[in-house]
Design a protein around this motif. Structure first.
Motif: not given
Length: 156
Positions: A75, A71-72, A40, A36-37, A68, A77, A32, A98
């Protein structure tokens, strides 16, 4: 003095979290980005918000938020769950991936709370809990009012 000590405690929680994160990603690329961190974590704290809730809270454009979120999701999350009432709306739900990441923070909170329970009397802990409750419920209206207005309470 109070401000300095509050900031010191907040910073130490962050430092411990960052240190733990670096240990976990020491031998592999982070999955991330920093943004992004943050995104989320906001989604998690807002308790399964709608896409529009996060967009409004972060004051971002819809295309920026869509990027965003995509992307999450890619990935692993978060997941998007379509609303039963309004098929145009989606709720954002953190995944097990997550929660594994988030447990790093939660574990240290548990350690510190356990130490507090060992160090302070029950009466002192009740006072501290009352101070935290009042701080959260009354002294942080910029966040609390948004959460309440949008029905994003963890108690719901």
């Amino acid at each position: 003095m109070l401000r300095d000590k509050f900031n010191e405690v907040y910073d130490k929680f962050k430092l411990n979290f960052y240190k733990s994160m670096f240990k976990k990603i020491n031998n592999r690329e982070a999955s991330l980005t920093a943004m992004e961190t943050f995104t989320v974590e906001v989604i998690n704290i807002l308790n399964n918000p709608r896409v529009s809730d996060v967009t409004e809270f972060l004051d971002l454009s819809h295309p920026n938020m869509a990027y965003r979120i995509s992307s999450l999701v890619n990935k692993g999350y978060i997941e998007k769950h379509q609303s039963d009432e309004d098929k145009r709306e989606y709720y954002l739900v953190p995944t097990e991936k997550f929660y594994k990441y988030n447990n790093i923070k939660e574990e240290y909170i548990d350690i510190v709370v356990r130490r507090m329970e060992e160090r302070f009397t029950k009466e002192e802990l009740k006072i501290l809990e009352k101070i935290f409750r009042i701080t959260s419920d009354e002294l942080m209206p910029e966040v609390t009012d948004f959460i309440n207005k949008h029905g994003l309470n963890k108690d719901n």
